[in-house]
Design a protein around this motif. Sequence first.
Motif, PDB file in Angstrom:
ATOM      1  N   ALA A  40       0.832  -1.217   0.000  1.00 41.88           N
ATOM      2  CA  ALA A  40       0.000   0.000   0.000  1.00 41.88           C
ATOM      3  C   ALA A  40       0.865   1.265   0.000  1.00 41.88           C
ATOM      4  O   ALA A  40       0.591   2.223  -0.731  1.00 41.88           O
ATOM      5  CB  ALA A  40      -0.937   0.006   1.204  1.00 41.88           C
ATOM      6  N   GLU A  41       1.933   1.273   0.793  1.00 42.44           N
ATOM      7  CA  GLU A  41       2.812   2.445   0.856  1.00 42.44           C
ATOM      8  C   GLU A  41       3.560   2.634  -0.456  1.00 42.44           C
ATOM      9  O   GLU A  41       3.733   3.762  -0.928  1.00 42.44           O
ATOM     10  CB  GLU A  41       3.797   2.321   2.020  1.00 42.44           C
ATOM     11  N   TYR A  42       3.984   1.540  -1.056  1.00 42.59           N
ATOM     12  CA  TYR A  42       4.673   1.620  -2.342  1.00 42.59           C
ATOM     13  C   TYR A  42       3.751   2.244  -3.398  1.00 42.59           C
ATOM     14  O   TYR A  42       4.137   3.175  -4.101  1.00 42.59           O
ATOM     15  CB  TYR A  42       5.142   0.234  -2.794  1.00 42.59           C
ATOM     16  N   ILE A  43       2.520   1.747  -3.489  1.00 42.94           N
ATOM     17  CA  ILE A  43       1.569   2.269  -4.468  1.00 42.94           C
ATOM     18  C   ILE A  43       1.246   3.733  -4.164  1.00 42.94           C
ATOM     19  O   ILE A  43       1.180   4.573  -5.060  1.00 42.94           O
ATOM     20  CB  ILE A  43       0.285   1.407  -4.500  1.00 42.94           C
ATOM     21  N   ARG A  44       1.072   4.067  -2.884  1.00 43.13           N
ATOM     22  CA  ARG A  44       0.784   5.449  -2.482  1.00 43.13           C
ATOM     23  C   ARG A  44       1.900   6.383  -2.955  1.00 43.13           C
ATOM     24  O   ARG A  44       1.644   7.455  -3.505  1.00 43.13           O
ATOM     25  CB  ARG A  44       0.615   5.525  -0.967  1.00 43.13           C
ATOM     26  N   ARG A  45       3.130   5.974  -2.744  1.00 46.35           N
ATOM     27  CA  ARG A  45       4.269   6.815  -3.172  1.00 46.35           C
ATOM     28  C   ARG A  45       4.330   6.942  -4.691  1.00 46.35           C
ATOM     29  O   ARG A  45       4.677   8.007  -5.212  1.00 46.35           O
ATOM     30  CB  ARG A  45       5.578   6.251  -2.636  1.00 46.35           C
ATOM     31  N   GLN A  46       4.023   5.872  -5.391  1.00 40.96           N
ATOM     32  CA  GLN A  46       4.042   5.926  -6.850  1.00 40.96           C
ATOM     33  C   GLN A  46       2.964   6.879  -7.370  1.00 40.96           C
ATOM     34  O   GLN A  46       3.211   7.679  -8.265  1.00 40.96           O
ATOM     35  CB  GLN A  46       3.828   4.523  -7.444  1.00 40.96           C
ATOM     36  N   VAL A  47       1.789   6.792  -6.799  1.00 42.19           N
ATOM     37  CA  VAL A  47       0.666   7.616  -7.249  1.00 42.19           C
ATOM     38  C   VAL A  47       0.895   9.089  -6.928  1.00 42.19           C
ATOM     39  O   VAL A  47       0.566   9.966  -7.721  1.00 42.19           O
ATOM     40  CB  VAL A  47      -0.659   7.117  -6.612  1.00 42.19           C
ATOM     41  N   THR A  48       1.469   9.380  -5.762  1.00 45.74           N
ATOM     42  CA  THR A  48       1.663  10.777  -5.365  1.00 45.74           C
ATOM     43  C   THR A  48       2.959  11.376  -5.901  1.00 45.74           C
ATOM     44  O   THR A  48       3.243  12.543  -5.660  1.00 45.74           O
ATOM     45  CB  THR A  48       1.650  10.908  -3.825  1.00 45.74           C
ATOM     46  N   GLY A  49       3.748  10.578  -6.615  1.00 46.32           N
ATOM     47  CA  GLY A  49       4.963  11.112  -7.234  1.00 46.32           C
ATOM     48  C   GLY A  49       6.148  11.225  -6.294  1.00 46.32           C
ATOM     49  O   GLY A  49       7.133  11.882  -6.629  1.00 46.32           O
ATOM     50  N   LYS A  50       6.055  10.614  -5.129  1.00 48.07           N
ATOM     51  CA  LYS A  50       7.184  10.645  -4.202  1.00 48.07           C
ATOM     52  C   LYS A  50       8.234   9.636  -4.663  1.00 48.07           C
ATOM     53  O   LYS A  50       7.920   8.667  -5.351  1.00 48.07           O
ATOM     54  CB  LYS A  50       6.725  10.320  -2.788  1.00 48.07           C
ATOM     55  N   THR A  51       9.468   9.875  -4.275  1.00 54.00           N
ATOM     56  CA  THR A  51      10.537   8.979  -4.711  1.00 54.00           C
ATOM     57  C   THR A  51      10.509   7.679  -3.921  1.00 54.00           C
ATOM     58  O   THR A  51      10.208   7.661  -2.728  1.00 54.00           O
ATOM     59  CB  THR A  51      11.927   9.626  -4.523  1.00 54.00           C
ATOM     60  N   VAL A  52      10.802   6.624  -4.626  1.00 57.63           N
ATOM     61  CA  VAL A  52      10.895   5.304  -4.019  1.00 57.63           C
ATOM     62  C   VAL A  52      12.318   4.827  -4.257  1.00 57.63           C
ATOM     63  O   VAL A  52      12.748   4.677  -5.397  1.00 57.63           O
ATOM     64  CB  VAL A  52       9.893   4.316  -4.651  1.00 57.63           C
ATOM     65  N   LYS A  53      13.062   4.634  -3.185  1.00 54.59           N
ATOM     66  CA  LYS A  53      14.442   4.183  -3.310  1.00 54.59           C
ATOM     67  C   LYS A  53      14.489   2.672  -3.171  1.00 54.59           C
ATOM     68  O   LYS A  53      14.031   2.117  -2.181  1.00 54.59           O
ATOM     69  CB  LYS A  53      15.318   4.830  -2.241  1.00 54.59           C
ATOM     70  N   VAL A  54      15.027   2.049  -4.189  1.00 49.60           N
ATOM     71  CA  VAL A  54      15.173   0.601  -4.181  1.00 49.60           C
ATOM     72  C   VAL A  54      16.640   0.292  -3.958  1.00 49.60           C
ATOM     73  O   VAL A  54      17.505   0.843  -4.629  1.00 49.60           O
ATOM     74  CB  VAL A  54      14.702  -0.019  -5.513  1.00 49.60           C
ATOM     75  N   LYS A  55      16.916  -0.569  -2.990  1.00 50.01           N
ATOM     76  CA  LYS A  55      18.291  -0.951  -2.688  1.00 50.01           C
ATOM     77  C   LYS A  55      18.494  -2.388  -3.124  1.00 50.01           C
ATOM     78  O   LYS A  55      17.738  -3.272  -2.735  1.00 50.01           O
ATOM     79  CB  LYS A  55      18.571  -0.807  -1.198  1.00 50.01           C
ATOM     80  N   TYR A  56      19.505  -2.580  -3.949  1.00 46.35           N
ATOM     81  CA  TYR A  56      19.825  -3.922  -4.412  1.00 46.35           C
ATOM     82  C   TYR A  56      21.091  -4.403  -3.716  1.00 46.35           C
ATOM     83  O   TYR A  56      22.032  -3.646  -3.533  1.00 46.35           O
ATOM     84  CB  TYR A  56      20.060  -3.936  -5.924  1.00 46.35           C
ATOM     85  N   GLU A  57      21.079  -5.641  -3.341  1.00 44.74           N
ATOM     86  CA  GLU A  57      22.258  -6.247  -2.736  1.00 44.74           C
ATOM     87  C   GLU A  57      22.855  -7.189  -3.763  1.00 44.74           C
ATOM     88  O   GLU A  57      22.209  -8.127  -4.224  1.00 44.74           O
ATOM     89  CB  GLU A  57      21.868  -7.029  -1.481  1.00 44.74           C
ATOM     90  N   VAL A  58      24.099  -6.899  -4.147  1.00 40.96           N
ATOM     91  CA  VAL A  58      24.762  -7.697  -5.157  1.00 40.96           C
ATOM     92  C   VAL A  58      25.701  -8.669  -4.464  1.00 40.96           C
ATOM     93  O   VAL A  58      26.547  -8.272  -3.666  1.00 40.96           O
ATOM     94  CB  VAL A  58      25.560  -6.799  -6.133  1.00 40.96           C
TER      95      VAL A  58
END
Length: 146
Positions: A40-58
Amino acid sequence: MARPKKEQSLRRSHPVMLRFTDTEYERLSFHAEAARLPLAEYIRRQVTGKTVKVKYEVVADLPELKKLIAEFGKIGSNLNQIARHFNSGGIHSQEMRKKIDQGISDIYEMKYEVLKIAGDFRSLSPGDTAVQKGDSLHGNPETYRQ
């Protein structure tokens, strides 16, 4: 003790119902998990245009990389021996200086090998637009060659 109530302006009181296909839902769930956010928070941020930081572990489990890590350990041990020699009053000689320079050059060469194997994940600072020809982000082994 009960949880304190949120202020009226902070309450989310307008539910929105969305329907997704299985593929859309899986994709959203995957991205939300990668961002370490509830769906829900991910979708909320996407809809409102807020940045979503994705961290990848290599994680790389390559034999070449393990070999290089072992070599770095040996070099560290040699550097400790050199430091101990100088700190105990050892004589500084041209031969010793050449060996130190050779060791530093070897370290840079191994660093380049690691970057070739694992890729260079260093990002340029915001002011850097490109690397000038001849510039290096990681030092130059030729500097220490004699």
